[in-house]
Design a protein around this motif. Structure first.
Motif, PDB file in Angstrom:
ATOM      1  N   LYS A 187      -2.297 -10.872   1.928  1.00  0.00           N
ATOM      2  CA  LYS A 187      -2.999  -9.847   2.762  1.00  0.00           C
ATOM      3  C   LYS A 187      -4.194  -9.242   2.093  1.00  0.00           C
ATOM      4  CE  LYS A 187       1.933  -8.385   3.695  1.00  0.00           C
ATOM      5  NZ  LYS A 187       2.865  -7.187   3.525  1.00  0.00           N
ATOM      6  N   SER A 189      -4.810  -6.039   1.530  1.00  0.00           N
ATOM      7  CA  SER A 189      -4.344  -5.261   0.391  1.00  0.00           C
ATOM      8  C   SER A 189      -4.232  -5.824  -0.813  1.00  0.00           C
ATOM      9  CB  SER A 189      -3.115  -4.203   0.951  1.00  0.00           C
ATOM     10  OG  SER A 189      -1.990  -5.277   1.087  1.00  0.00           O
ATOM     11  N   GLU A 190      -3.800  -7.163  -1.053  1.00  0.00           N
ATOM     12  CA  GLU A 190      -3.439  -8.072  -2.135  1.00  0.00           C
ATOM     13  C   GLU A 190      -4.603  -8.350  -2.857  1.00  0.00           C
ATOM     14  OE1 GLU A 190       1.344  -9.683  -1.194  1.00  0.00           O
ATOM     15  OE2 GLU A 190      -0.541 -10.446  -0.234  1.00  0.00           O
ATOM     16  N   LYS A 192      -7.260  -6.381  -3.534  1.00  0.00           N
ATOM     17  CA  LYS A 192      -7.807  -5.491  -4.491  1.00  0.00           C
ATOM     18  C   LYS A 192      -7.796  -5.642  -6.006  1.00  0.00           C
ATOM     19  CE  LYS A 192      -7.492  -0.533  -5.179  1.00  0.00           C
ATOM     20  NZ  LYS A 192      -6.329   0.800  -5.078  1.00  0.00           N
ATOM     21  N   CYS A 210     -11.837  -4.462   4.014  1.00  0.00           N
ATOM     22  CA  CYS A 210     -11.286  -3.544   2.865  1.00  0.00           C
ATOM     23  C   CYS A 210     -11.332  -2.224   2.609  1.00  0.00           C
ATOM     24  CB  CYS A 210     -11.992  -4.230   1.576  1.00  0.00           C
ATOM     25  SG  CYS A 210     -11.853  -6.041   1.244  1.00  0.00           S
ATOM     26  N   ILE A 213      -8.749  -0.467   4.450  1.00  0.00           N
ATOM     27  CA  ILE A 213      -7.478  -0.297   3.939  1.00  0.00           C
ATOM     28  C   ILE A 213      -7.519   0.664   2.874  1.00  0.00           C
ATOM     29  CG2 ILE A 213      -5.751  -1.685   2.482  1.00  0.00           C
ATOM     30  CD1 ILE A 213      -6.449  -4.104   4.214  1.00  0.00           C
TER      31      ILE A 213
END
Length: 296
Positions: A187, A189-190, A192, A210, A213
């Motif tokens: 994802k 979000s993963e 980051k 990015c 999110i």
């Protein structure tokens, strides 16, 4: 006196020498023997020399005749070879196809396609230019290439287009530094905090996704060389974004490929050529094979 001789006279003279007598040559040329004899007499008058020694049942050449025979053999070989070459070019059996491509698409598409094409048209050669997308379009506009293979948006008012179906973008990572809980997906979000390697064409939309999110991506390298990106991942420098088809460029047990999701990002390959440019027959045949393989 007019001394020019035409291809018709050359072919008649050559046939007589090859057959050994006028009657057999006349049959070969499908003309009457007296007409062929008169044609050779006129040829001798044009050149003001004797080409044949009379009085022998089999044709014998004079010294001048032997010189003419050697020259005519070469000239007719060139004429026939030229006609054959032009015919082959006209039918696409011979010629050269000039293609410009970006690495990610060309490496996936061209080798297999050229291999199949070469089996049918073994005398057609290829010139392949590799660069980033904008440069490939410049080469197309300047007519240095006939076909462009890119992933950039191309104006369909100026170019004929073939667009391949969308393919997903994936994140490739070193198995020593895996990212994401899923085995085959990662994802946004993963990502980051991960060090990202990304081609320029997808940098802006990647950053925008990015930010939606809630984080700024840590992009350590912008590179349009997929092979180089894969090598950096292999050295565990970061995680790279590539089209899923590009994973064939480097098969390595140290690398893990995960589809990018939430949101998903895709890309597609565009084949283009100028609308106001007439493609060579060989190039048309290549485009037809491309359509049959990847579109039809």
């Amino acid at each position: 006196m007019e001394q020019e001789i035409g291809v018709k006279d050359m072919r008649a003279f050559f046939a007589i020498v090859e057959e050994g007598n006028i009657s057999h040559a006349a049959q070969r040329l499908d003309v009457a023997q007296p007409a062929l004899s008169r044609q050779m007499k006129r040829l001798e008058e044009k050149l003001n020399v004797k080409l044949f020694e009379r009085g022998s049942r089999r044709i014998r050449l004079t010294e001048a005749g032997r010189v003419l025979y050697e020259r005519v053999e070469n000239i007719l070989g060139m004429v026939d070879g030229t006609v054959r070459e032009i015919t082959e070019i006209g039918t696409g059996a011979k010629g050269s196809i000039r293609i410009g491509t970006i690495t990610t698409s060309g490496a996936m598409i061209l080798p297999e396609l050229i291999s199949e094409f070469h089996k049918i048209y073994p005398n057609v050669t290829f010139e392949i230019w590799e660069a980033e997308g904008a440069r490939i379009i410049e080469l197309l506009d300047s007519r240095l290439i006939e076909i462009a293979i890119t992933r950039t948006q191309v104006d369909n008012l100026s170019y004929e287009l073939l667009v391949l179906p969308n393919e997903p973008l994936v994140m490739v990572m070193n198995k020593k530094n895996p990212c994401g809980k899923s085995k085959d997906k990662v994802k946004f979000s993963e990502l980051k905090g991960q060090q990202i390697i990304i081609p320029l064409r997808w940098k802006s939309i990647f950053e925008a996704n990015c930010r939606k999110i809630g984080f700024e991506p840590k992009i350590i390298c912008v590179s349009d060389s997929v092979v180089q990106d894969l090598m950096m991942v292999k050295m565990n420098i970061g995680i790279a974004m590539i089209p899923i088809s590009s994973r064939k460029l480097l098969t390595d047990g140290d690398l893990i490929y995960k589809r990018l999701v939430e949101p998903e990002m895709t890309t597609h390959t565009v084949i283009s050529w100028l609308k106001n440019q007439t493609l060579s027959t060989a190039c048309k045949n290549f485009v037809d094979m491309f359509k049959n393989k990847f579109i039809g």
